[in-house]
Design a protein around this motif. Structure first.
Motif, PDB file in Angstrom:
ATOM      1  N   UNK A 152       0.806  -1.021   0.592  1.00 34.12           N
ATOM      2  CA  UNK A 152       0.122  -0.111  -0.319  1.00 34.12           C
ATOM      3  C   UNK A 152       0.799   1.489   0.341  1.00 34.12           C
ATOM      4  N   UNK A 153       0.345   2.392   0.121  1.00 32.21           N
ATOM      5  CA  UNK A 153       0.516   3.379   0.297  1.00 32.21           C
ATOM      6  C   UNK A 153       0.316   4.725   1.700  1.00 32.21           C
ATOM      7  N   UNK A 154       0.688   5.264   2.334  1.00 30.19           N
ATOM      8  CA  UNK A 154       0.520   6.619   2.766  1.00 30.19           C
ATOM      9  C   UNK A 154       1.319   7.602   2.206  1.00 30.19           C
ATOM     10  N   UNK A 155       0.268   8.388   2.691  1.00 28.20           N
ATOM     11  CA  UNK A 155       0.630  10.617   2.665  1.00 28.20           C
ATOM     12  C   UNK A 155       0.022  10.577   3.440  1.00 28.20           C
ATOM     13  N   UNK A 156       0.703  12.190   3.522  1.00 26.47           N
ATOM     14  CA  UNK A 156       0.303  13.116   4.559  1.00 26.47           C
ATOM     15  C   UNK A 156      -0.068  14.542   3.705  1.00 26.47           C
ATOM     16  N   UNK A 157      -0.312  15.621   4.323  1.00 30.01           N
ATOM     17  CA  UNK A 157      -0.512  16.497   3.398  1.00 30.01           C
ATOM     18  C   UNK A 157      -0.844  17.560   5.167  1.00 30.01           C
ATOM     19  N   UNK A 158      -0.288  18.509   4.794  1.00 32.55           N
ATOM     20  CA  UNK A 158      -0.154  19.422   6.457  1.00 32.55           C
ATOM     21  C   UNK A 158       0.152  20.302   6.336  1.00 32.55           C
ATOM     22  N   UNK A 159      -0.902  21.525   7.393  1.00 32.46           N
ATOM     23  CA  UNK A 159      -0.594  23.109   7.160  1.00 32.46           C
ATOM     24  C   UNK A 159      -0.502  22.764   9.159  1.00 32.46           C
ATOM     25  N   UNK A 160       1.417  23.871   9.032  1.00 27.86           N
ATOM     26  CA  UNK A 160       1.021  24.280  10.396  1.00 27.86           C
ATOM     27  C   UNK A 160      -0.548  24.766  11.067  1.00 27.86           C
ATOM     28  N   UNK A 161      -0.167  24.740  12.335  1.00 19.81           N
ATOM     29  CA  UNK A 161      -1.464  25.427  13.177  1.00 19.81           C
ATOM     30  C   UNK A 161      -2.699  25.241  13.020  1.00 19.81           C
ATOM     31  N   UNK A 162      -2.704  24.508  11.689  1.00 15.53           N
ATOM     32  CA  UNK A 162      -4.115  24.667  10.944  1.00 15.53           C
ATOM     33  C   UNK A 162      -5.002  22.236  10.564  1.00 15.53           C
ATOM     34  N   UNK A 163      -4.157  21.796  10.939  1.00  9.72           N
ATOM     35  CA  UNK A 163      -4.262  20.310  10.965  1.00  9.72           C
ATOM     36  C   UNK A 163      -3.192  19.478   9.849  1.00  9.72           C
ATOM     37  N   UNK A 164      -3.358  18.004  10.206  1.00  8.04           N
ATOM     38  CA  UNK A 164      -2.712  17.225   9.234  1.00  8.04           C
ATOM     39  C   UNK A 164      -4.415  16.111   8.498  1.00  8.04           C
ATOM     40  N   UNK A 165      -3.829  15.407   7.557  1.00  9.19           N
ATOM     41  CA  UNK A 165      -4.744  14.311   7.061  1.00  9.19           C
ATOM     42  C   UNK A 165      -3.558  13.211   6.458  1.00  9.19           C
ATOM     43  N   UNK A 166      -3.707  12.771   6.847  1.00  9.48           N
ATOM     44  CA  UNK A 166      -3.071  10.808   6.403  1.00  9.48           C
ATOM     45  C   UNK A 166      -4.197  10.244   5.516  1.00  9.48           C
ATOM     46  N   UNK A 167      -3.709   9.781   4.874  1.00 12.09           N
ATOM     47  CA  UNK A 167      -4.627   9.171   3.364  1.00 12.09           C
ATOM     48  C   UNK A 167      -3.534   7.684   3.348  1.00 12.09           C
ATOM     49  N   UNK A 168      -3.961   6.181   3.185  1.00 15.48           N
ATOM     50  CA  UNK A 168      -3.544   5.142   2.771  1.00 15.48           C
ATOM     51  C   UNK A 168      -4.311   4.711   2.861  1.00 15.48           C
ATOM     52  N   UNK A 169      -3.696   4.030   1.280  1.00 15.11           N
ATOM     53  CA  UNK A 169      -4.273   3.031   0.550  1.00 15.11           C
ATOM     54  C   UNK A 169      -3.639   1.647   0.242  1.00 15.11           C
ATOM     55  N   UNK A 170      -4.618   0.645   0.154  1.00 16.08           N
ATOM     56  CA  UNK A 170      -4.210  -0.799   0.138  1.00 16.08           C
ATOM     57  C   UNK A 170      -5.048  -1.384  -0.237  1.00 16.08           C
ATOM     58  N   UNK A 171      -4.045  -2.489  -0.879  1.00 16.12           N
ATOM     59  CA  UNK A 171      -4.893  -3.563  -1.911  1.00 16.12           C
ATOM     60  C   UNK A 171      -4.952  -4.137  -0.972  1.00 16.12           C
ATOM     61  N   UNK A 172      -6.274  -5.610  -1.745  1.00 10.74           N
ATOM     62  CA  UNK A 172      -6.337  -6.399  -0.614  1.00 10.74           C
ATOM     63  C   UNK A 172      -7.050  -7.561  -1.531  1.00 10.74           C
ATOM     64  N   UNK A 173      -6.478  -8.046  -1.481  1.00 14.42           N
ATOM     65  CA  UNK A 173      -6.672  -9.974  -2.834  1.00 14.42           C
ATOM     66  C   UNK A 173      -8.607 -10.334  -2.476  1.00 14.42           C
ATOM     67  N   UNK A 174      -8.429 -10.364  -3.207  1.00 17.59           N
ATOM     68  CA  UNK A 174     -10.031 -11.139  -3.165  1.00 17.59           C
ATOM     69  C   UNK A 174      -9.876 -13.078  -2.923  1.00 17.59           C
ATOM     70  N   UNK A 175     -11.295 -12.885  -2.294  1.00 13.65           N
ATOM     71  CA  UNK A 175     -10.804 -15.233  -1.981  1.00 13.65           C
ATOM     72  C   UNK A 175     -11.266 -15.113  -3.140  1.00 13.65           C
ATOM     73  N   UNK A 176     -10.398 -16.289  -3.698  1.00 21.84           N
ATOM     74  CA  UNK A 176     -11.260 -16.874  -5.160  1.00 21.84           C
ATOM     75  C   UNK A 176     -12.129 -18.109  -5.092  1.00 21.84           C
ATOM     76  N   UNK A 177     -11.683 -18.055  -3.347  1.00 19.28           N
ATOM     77  CA  UNK A 177     -12.682 -19.509  -3.093  1.00 19.28           C
ATOM     78  C   UNK A 177     -14.601 -19.508  -2.602  1.00 19.28           C
ATOM     79  N   UNK A 178     -14.230 -17.807  -3.162  1.00 25.99           N
ATOM     80  CA  UNK A 178     -15.605 -16.950  -2.970  1.00 25.99           C
ATOM     81  C   UNK A 178     -16.661 -17.520  -2.518  1.00 25.99           C
ATOM     82  N   UNK A 179     -17.881 -18.250  -1.922  1.00 26.22           N
ATOM     83  CA  UNK A 179     -19.803 -18.547  -2.099  1.00 26.22           C
ATOM     84  C   UNK A 179     -20.560 -17.642  -2.097  1.00 26.22           C
ATOM     85  N   UNK A 180     -21.052 -17.500  -3.178  1.00 21.74           N
ATOM     86  CA  UNK A 180     -22.470 -17.070  -3.454  1.00 21.74           C
ATOM     87  C   UNK A 180     -23.058 -16.676  -2.069  1.00 21.74           C
ATOM     88  N   UNK A 181     -23.263 -18.471  -1.661  1.00 14.36           N
ATOM     89  CA  UNK A 181     -23.978 -18.809  -0.578  1.00 14.36           C
ATOM     90  C   UNK A 181     -23.951 -17.999   0.353  1.00 14.36           C
TER      91      UNK A 181
END
Length: 148
Positions: free
Chosen positions: A69-98
């Motif tokens: 994944x990736x983590x990014x930061x945006x910030x401004x002194x005396x204003x605040x901070x935003x962290x953004x985390x993006x992560x890929x997840x592998x889907x279960x290939x054995x998933x059953x609709x049931x």
């Protein structure tokens, strides 16, 4: 957490984006490029004020990258901070609709089942017991004494 959402998906992978913002102290533009370095602290007196070691963001970045994944930061002194985390997840290939949530029969009642409730806080125990009783579950309570 300000925002959680699917950023993209296909049949094999779903990528999620987590965004968290605060209106705290913020960071200077100069420090942002160092925020993910081990032991990095913008203010040397922050260690006594915030009780940190400067390892948290370095560890968060390492864990995020280990998950491809990736983590990014945006910030401004005396204003605040935003962290953004993006992560890929592998889907279960054995998933059953049931097993899909929409196929679960929620009309089946749990009424009458017994639940063992162990709690060291009297108020929490009362709240949990009330919730269980509203769901028509019988609770058997035990209060664990915490000793120093």
């Amino acid at each position: 957490m300000d925002e959680i959402g699917t950023f993209s998906s296909d049949r094999t992978k779903a990528t999620y984006k987590f965004r968290c913002s605060d209106t705290g102290r913020g960071m200077s533009k100069d420090f942002i490029s160092h925020v993910f370095e081990p032991f990095a602290q913008e203010d040397s007196c922050a260690r006594t004020s915030y009780m940190g070691t400067g390892l948290g963001m370095a560890i968060a970045k390492q864990l995020t990258e280990m998950m491809e994944g990736n983590i990014a930061v945006e910030s401004e002194l005396d204003v605040g901070t935003t962290f953004t985390v993006t992560i890929p997840f592998e889907l279960d290939s054995n998933y059953k609709e049931a097993y899909a949530l929409e196929n679960v029969d929620f009309s089946k009642s749990l009424s009458g089942l017994k639940v063992l409730l162990v709690e060291d806080n009297e108020l929490n125990m009362e709240i949990a017991k009330f919730s269980l009783e509203n769901a028509e579950l019988e609770s058997i309570t035990m209060r664990k004494e915490v000793r120093d």
